[in-house]
Design an enzyme around this catalytic site. Structure first.
Site, PDB file in Angstrom:
ATOM      1  N   LYS A  34      17.027   4.867   0.994  1.00  0.00           N
ATOM      2  CA  LYS A  34      17.813   3.646   1.260  1.00  0.00           C
ATOM      3  C   LYS A  34      18.437   3.121  -0.044  1.00  0.00           C
ATOM      4  CE  LYS A  34      14.348   1.313   3.103  1.00  0.00           C
ATOM      5  NZ  LYS A  34      13.241   2.304   3.132  1.00  0.00           N
ATOM      6  N   ARG A 109      12.124  -5.919   7.753  1.00  0.00           N
ATOM      7  CA  ARG A 109      11.026  -4.966   7.885  1.00  0.00           C
ATOM      8  C   ARG A 109      10.075  -5.351   9.003  1.00  0.00           C
ATOM      9  NH1 ARG A 109      11.078  -3.179   2.218  1.00  0.00           N
ATOM     10  NH2 ARG A 109       9.648  -1.479   1.818  1.00  0.00           N
ATOM     11  N   ARG A 149       8.109  10.326  -7.434  1.00  0.00           N
ATOM     12  CA  ARG A 149       9.121   9.437  -8.031  1.00  0.00           C
ATOM     13  C   ARG A 149       8.657   8.868  -9.373  1.00  0.00           C
ATOM     14  NH1 ARG A 149      11.741   4.974  -4.216  1.00  0.00           N
ATOM     15  NH2 ARG A 149       9.613   4.176  -4.035  1.00  0.00           N
ATOM     16  N   ARG A 182       5.753   3.731 -10.069  1.00  0.00           N
ATOM     17  CA  ARG A 182       5.430   2.466  -9.382  1.00  0.00           C
ATOM     18  C   ARG A 182       3.988   2.529  -8.884  1.00  0.00           C
ATOM     19  NH1 ARG A 182      10.180   1.041  -5.117  1.00  0.00           N
ATOM     20  NH2 ARG A 182       8.352   0.480  -3.915  1.00  0.00           N
ATOM     21  N   ARG A 193       1.698   2.447   3.480  1.00  0.00           N
ATOM     22  CA  ARG A 193       3.101   2.026   3.654  1.00  0.00           C
ATOM     23  C   ARG A 193       3.690   2.655   4.914  1.00  0.00           C
ATOM     24  NH1 ARG A 193       5.610   3.372  -2.083  1.00  0.00           N
ATOM     25  NH2 ARG A 193       7.522   2.449  -1.258  1.00  0.00           N
TER      26      ARG A 193
END
Ligand code: AMP
Length: 241
Positions: A34, A109, A149, A182, A193
């Site tokens: 996104k 969300r 990531r 992160r 998540r």
């Protein structure tokens, strides 16, 4: 995730000018891309990306009241209460750069956030209706995208140790800064998540699907290809086709 944005922009640059983009929602699980797509569309349409994750992280970094309330909750990807996030979005939507449109990334969300957003936009004079794009990527690729990531804290470039590694392991190609992960990009947090996504966010997709002006795009293609498909879908929906 990182890297090929200039090619994406050039592929899509002959597109995108046919319509006023208006409010665009990018929906999808953590890791579908996104943020990457929002940045492509932002350049193309010259409208802002509104990432609630980025806004919340900025509040945490600045130590604002909202940031202090959100910090613990965000640690492993739980959702910040709707009222706090809605208030933050309300302030951002009031800024004049949202007039021709904006790309919401990471919001709504939950269904209450979606209903709140719908009523806010319905009250904006002359506002175009929302178009919603759902990006789709299979579970195993999401897991690799999230756990691999790494971000450069200096230039914000995003790498992936599996899919798009830096030239020198652990360091940014551009400025040599040490890359960071992160706290919520670990496998354990990813499971939580995804669980939140399935129980709280998937109904948001059903909501916008049922309203129409909704399209699905495969997010496991080249960044440029995904961007072009998103643009085509928005143009089609804005043209009322
Ligand atoms: P993101 O960068 O979109 O993955 O968001 C990072 C974190 O910020 C999420 O895991 C949540 O803790 C919080 N967050 C972002 N957007 C929202 C939202 N719309 N509602 C509740 N919490 C959010």
């Amino acid at each position: 995730m990182a890297g090929t944005s200039s090619s994406a922009t050039s592929v899509a640059s002959h597109l995108g000018h046919a319509v006023t983009p208006g409010p665009i929602l990018l929906l999808g699980a953590p890791g579908v891309g996104k943020g990457t797509q929002a940045k492509e569309l932002m350049r193309l349409w010259e409208i802002p990306q509104i990432s609630t994750g980025d806004l919340l992280r900025a509040n945490v970094a600045e130590g604002t009241e909202l940031g202090r309330a959100a910090r613990e909750i965000m640690q492993c990807g739980n959702l910040v209460p709707d009222d706090l996030v809605n208030q933050m979005v309300a302030v951002r939507l009031n800024q004049p750069d949202t007039r021709n449109g904006f790309i919401l990334d990471g919001f709504p969300r939950t269904l209450p956030q979606a209903h709140w957003l719908d009523s806010q936009l319905a009250a904006r004079p002359g506002a175009l209706p929302i178009v919603a794009i759902s990006l789709q990527v299979d579970y195993n690729l999401l897991l690799r995208r999230i756990t691999g990531r790494r971000n450069c804290p200096v230039c914000q470039r995003i790498y992936n140790v599996f899919l798009q590694p830096p030239k020198r392991d652990g360091f940014c190609d551009v400025d040599g800064a040490e890359l960071v992960q992160r706290a919520d990009d670990t496998e354990a947090c990813f499971q939580g998540r995804i669980g939140n996504y399935q129980s709280l966010t998937a109904p948001v997709i059903d909501h916008y699907r049922s309203l129409g002006r909704f399209a699905e795009v495969r997010g496991d293609q080249e960044i440029a290809t995904v961007a072009a498909e998103v643009v085509h879908a928005v143009e089609r929906m804005r043209a009322g086709a």
